[in-house]
Design a protein around this motif. Sequence first.
Motif, PDB file in Angstrom:
ATOM      1  N   ASP A 240      -2.620 -10.257 -14.437  1.00 53.27           N
ATOM      2  CA  ASP A 240      -2.959  -8.831 -14.313  1.00 53.27           C
ATOM      3  C   ASP A 240      -2.514  -8.245 -12.976  1.00 53.27           C
ATOM      4  N   ASN A 241      -2.743  -8.958 -11.871  1.00 54.56           N
ATOM      5  CA  ASN A 241      -2.416  -8.405 -10.559  1.00 54.56           C
ATOM      6  C   ASN A 241      -0.933  -8.136 -10.356  1.00 54.56           C
ATOM      7  N   PRO A 242      -0.039  -9.138 -10.532  1.00 56.47           N
ATOM      8  CA  PRO A 242       1.389  -8.816 -10.359  1.00 56.47           C
ATOM      9  C   PRO A 242       1.901  -7.835 -11.393  1.00 56.47           C
ATOM     10  N   ALA A 243       1.313  -7.845 -12.594  1.00 50.55           N
ATOM     11  CA  ALA A 243       1.749  -6.885 -13.625  1.00 50.55           C
ATOM     12  C   ALA A 243       1.404  -5.460 -13.201  1.00 50.55           C
ATOM     13  N   ARG A 244       0.181  -5.240 -12.685  1.00 47.96           N
ATOM     14  CA  ARG A 244      -0.200  -3.901 -12.226  1.00 47.96           C
ATOM     15  C   ARG A 244       0.641  -3.471 -11.029  1.00 47.96           C
ATOM     16  N   GLN A 245       0.871  -4.391 -10.093  1.00 51.23           N
ATOM     17  CA  GLN A 245       1.675  -4.051  -8.919  1.00 51.23           C
ATOM     18  C   GLN A 245       3.092  -3.647  -9.322  1.00 51.23           C
ATOM     19  N   SER A 246       3.709  -4.408 -10.231  1.00 48.08           N
ATOM     20  CA  SER A 246       5.082  -4.109 -10.658  1.00 48.08           C
ATOM     21  C   SER A 246       5.153  -2.881 -11.556  1.00 48.08           C
ATOM     22  N   PHE A 247       4.113  -2.658 -12.354  1.00 45.38           N
ATOM     23  CA  PHE A 247       4.113  -1.544 -13.301  1.00 45.38           C
ATOM     24  C   PHE A 247       4.099  -0.194 -12.593  1.00 45.38           C
ATOM     25  N   VAL A 248       3.586  -0.160 -11.366  1.00 50.40           N
ATOM     26  CA  VAL A 248       3.567   1.095 -10.611  1.00 50.40           C
ATOM     27  C   VAL A 248       4.970   1.661 -10.457  1.00 50.40           C
ATOM     28  N   SER A 249       5.942   0.809 -10.112  1.00 54.97           N
ATOM     29  CA  SER A 249       7.314   1.291  -9.922  1.00 54.97           C
ATOM     30  C   SER A 249       7.910   1.786 -11.229  1.00 54.97           C
ATOM     31  N   GLU A 250       7.504   1.225 -12.374  1.00 52.99           N
ATOM     32  CA  GLU A 250       8.003   1.686 -13.661  1.00 52.99           C
ATOM     33  C   GLU A 250       7.416   3.051 -14.023  1.00 52.99           C
ATOM     34  N   MET A 251       6.212   3.342 -13.556  1.00 56.18           N
ATOM     35  CA  MET A 251       5.595   4.623 -13.861  1.00 56.18           C
ATOM     36  C   MET A 251       6.129   5.747 -12.984  1.00 56.18           C
ATOM     37  N   VAL A 252       6.335   5.497 -11.689  1.00 54.68           N
ATOM     38  CA  VAL A 252       6.661   6.584 -10.758  1.00 54.68           C
ATOM     39  C   VAL A 252       8.087   6.543 -10.233  1.00 54.68           C
ATOM     40  N   GLY A 253       8.792   5.414 -10.341  1.00 56.91           N
ATOM     41  CA  GLY A 253      10.131   5.329  -9.790  1.00 56.91           C
ATOM     42  C   GLY A 253      10.119   5.042  -8.299  1.00 56.91           C
ATOM     43  N   PRO A 254      11.272   4.733  -7.725  1.00 51.86           N
ATOM     44  CA  PRO A 254      11.330   4.323  -6.316  1.00 51.86           C
ATOM     45  C   PRO A 254      10.948   5.408  -5.326  1.00 51.86           C
ATOM     46  N   GLY A 255      11.212   6.675  -5.659  1.00 50.18           N
ATOM     47  CA  GLY A 255      10.960   7.739  -4.704  1.00 50.18           C
ATOM     48  C   GLY A 255       9.486   7.966  -4.408  1.00 50.18           C
ATOM     49  N   GLN A 256       8.600   7.593  -5.324  1.00 55.08           N
ATOM     50  CA  GLN A 256       7.158   7.806  -5.159  1.00 55.08           C
ATOM     51  C   GLN A 256       6.397   6.491  -4.997  1.00 55.08           C
ATOM     52  N   LEU A 257       7.110   5.390  -4.812  1.00 56.88           N
ATOM     53  CA  LEU A 257       6.453   4.090  -4.784  1.00 56.88           C
ATOM     54  C   LEU A 257       5.468   3.957  -3.630  1.00 56.88           C
ATOM     55  N   GLN A 258       5.894   4.342  -2.419  1.00 59.72           N
ATOM     56  CA  GLN A 258       5.001   4.223  -1.255  1.00 59.72           C
ATOM     57  C   GLN A 258       3.723   5.006  -1.478  1.00 59.72           C
ATOM     58  N   ASN A 259       3.839   6.236  -1.969  1.00 62.07           N
ATOM     59  CA  ASN A 259       2.666   7.071  -2.186  1.00 62.07           C
ATOM     60  C   ASN A 259       1.760   6.486  -3.254  1.00 62.07           C
ATOM     61  N   ALA A 260       2.361   5.980  -4.340  1.00 61.46           N
ATOM     62  CA  ALA A 260       1.562   5.439  -5.437  1.00 61.46           C
ATOM     63  C   ALA A 260       0.824   4.169  -5.016  1.00 61.46           C
ATOM     64  N   VAL A 261       1.484   3.306  -4.251  1.00 59.99           N
ATOM     65  CA  VAL A 261       0.819   2.087  -3.776  1.00 59.99           C
ATOM     66  C   VAL A 261      -0.379   2.446  -2.899  1.00 59.99           C
ATOM     67  N   SER A 262      -0.197   3.434  -2.024  1.00 59.18           N
ATOM     68  CA  SER A 262      -1.296   3.854  -1.159  1.00 59.18           C
ATOM     69  C   SER A 262      -2.431   4.467  -1.963  1.00 59.18           C
ATOM     70  N   LEU A 263      -2.097   5.278  -2.970  1.00 63.36           N
ATOM     71  CA  LEU A 263      -3.138   5.883  -3.801  1.00 63.36           C
ATOM     72  C   LEU A 263      -3.867   4.831  -4.638  1.00 63.36           C
ATOM     73  N   ASN A 264      -3.155   3.780  -5.043  1.00 62.68           N
ATOM     74  CA  ASN A 264      -3.843   2.677  -5.729  1.00 62.68           C
ATOM     75  C   ASN A 264      -4.929   2.082  -4.850  1.00 62.68           C
ATOM     76  N   LEU A 392      -5.972   6.792   2.525  1.00 59.06           N
ATOM     77  CA  LEU A 392      -5.475   8.164   2.507  1.00 59.06           C
ATOM     78  C   LEU A 392      -4.530   8.417   3.680  1.00 59.06           C
ATOM     79  N   LEU A 393      -4.816   7.846   4.825  1.00 57.46           N
ATOM     80  CA  LEU A 393      -3.888   7.953   5.959  1.00 57.46           C
ATOM     81  C   LEU A 393      -2.564   7.275   5.623  1.00 57.46           C
ATOM     82  N   ALA A 394      -2.634   6.130   4.957  1.00 62.61           N
ATOM     83  CA  ALA A 394      -1.403   5.431   4.563  1.00 62.61           C
ATOM     84  C   ALA A 394      -0.606   6.238   3.554  1.00 62.61           C
ATOM     85  N   ALA A 395      -1.306   6.970   2.661  1.00 62.32           N
ATOM     86  CA  ALA A 395      -0.606   7.786   1.667  1.00 62.32           C
ATOM     87  C   ALA A 395       0.176   8.919   2.317  1.00 62.32           C
ATOM     88  N   ARG A 396      -0.268   9.397   3.479  1.00 62.19           N
ATOM     89  CA  ARG A 396       0.432  10.474   4.169  1.00 62.19           C
ATOM     90  C   ARG A 396       1.622   9.964   4.986  1.00 62.19           C
TER      91      ARG A 396
END
Length: 546
Positions: A240-264, A392-396
């Motif tokens: 579950d853990n590596p699947a959720r981590q990898s699935f983030v990039s499939e949902m948002v693409g590379p341009g939003q990856l940093q923001n999505a990881v922080s929001l997770n 939230l600071l990391a997301a910014r």
Amino acid sequence: MSTGPGAHSAPAPATHDSSAAHDSPATAGTTPATADPAQATPATPPVTAGTTPATPETPGTAETSPATAGTTPAAAGTSPATAGTTPAAAGTSPAAAGTSPAAAGTSPAAAGLASRTPRSTSMFSSLKVRNYRLFFMGQVVSNTGTWMQRIAQDWLVLSLTGSSAAVGITTALQFLPMLLFGLYGGVLVDRLPKHPTLLVTQTAMALTGLALAFLTLSGHVQVWHVYVAAFAVGLATVVDNPARQSFVSEMVGPGQLQNAVSLNSANFQSARLVGPAVAGLLITGVGTGWAFLLNGLSFVAPIAGLLLMRARELHVVQRTPRGKGQLREGLRYVAGRPDLIWPIVLVGFIGTFGFNFPVWLSAYADDTFHAGAGAYSLFNTLMALGSLAGALLAARRGTARLRVLIAAAVAFGALEVVAAVAPSLWLFALLMVPIGIAGLTVNVTANTSVQMATDPAMRGRVMALFMMVFMGGSPLGAPLVGWVTDAYGPRIGFALGGLVSMAAATTIGLVLARLGGLRVSLGWHRGAPRVRFVPRARTEEQLATV
């Protein structure tokens, strides 16, 4: 081991359009057939920060990335991952191209210690993506239930046994499968489609929570039941853990990856604000069994979110075909990348020795301050408040610098040592806030820097290694820390964890500085001592890394 409008300033990923995600394999993160750096168009300049790269007309031909153009990311003044494209999206992955950052003229550590990227980004920009928004909302509910179960589980074991070591054993059993099978879970995740895989793992964890609720509410629960349930959750987490981590990039693409990881991470920590508080009320009011029941039911939300997603809007990532030697291939990939291996080593030390909060906080609440479950819930809630602020600071932030990682890790260890000797309950409780900020900064910065530096074809295996080291260290550290806490008291156990974390961060920071051609400079600034890294030799390339 996870809302508001998006920003106009965040670079749009090249594969955001669903048709483009299917028609252009190169921009979807698939390594092109022609991976020789010489095949890239030499006349095309590197992609500049803040611009969206043009979609190549031919999938096998892409814009020249800074690495293949002979320009290091630091010298170019931008990090490819946050400039709107990843190496894989540009058509050439570091592994496929055969060119490492070190071969391009600088060490990965030097590029990572001072990569420069745009800072202007919206805190919630990735929530504009519908699939990720569904995923995010489901995880808010599920994570709240997860935190309720964690608090109830630890308190139940302590009530049944009266031993901090038994709490440590429970934690160890939950993370032991990650230590034993984590790398194999990463191989499976690279082979399997992430969406149906997550449906299976989330269902399995829901059933485990419901079974533990039945045993507790019926009055038949024994400590070995909790041990078995913790181990079963750990088995599901392996995938579950590596699947959720990898699935983030499939949902948002590379341009939003940093923001999505922080929001997770913000998602997980916001749930941590609610979960322990609700768990504390349930434990003192009606018993631990109701916390387990609500956790099992909470998995309905992420499962519904996964079922409502639009598969056509996911970013296409080519799955790794079944083959021999894929585990060794992943390990060799990480071993050859200092910008990957040293952050993973650091989170390993901190996860093993610095993140044993179930052991310490339950002992402080019960033995040191004699305040009961309410104080334990308060400690976790205040730490979650700090962690949410850190997320939230990391997301910014528009960057994931390794020097931020090192500084946060040193601060994390030092704060644990200070909290260990806090004389009063309220001072100890207030120190949980900055500890939460520093600990979450370590987690998000390491996670983001590793994901963004990894070839998409390797991401499942690399993130499995990351989570195995970070979470899998608990089976080794938790019983040891629990024994020290029982034998010498919570203060000694907490201080030991902080000292090990601080020493590991300092040592790895010096290693990364040496790899990056930097040295430690001691001096005074406005009447106060200042420690910083400066280049050993002030060449143009090294000046760009300061």
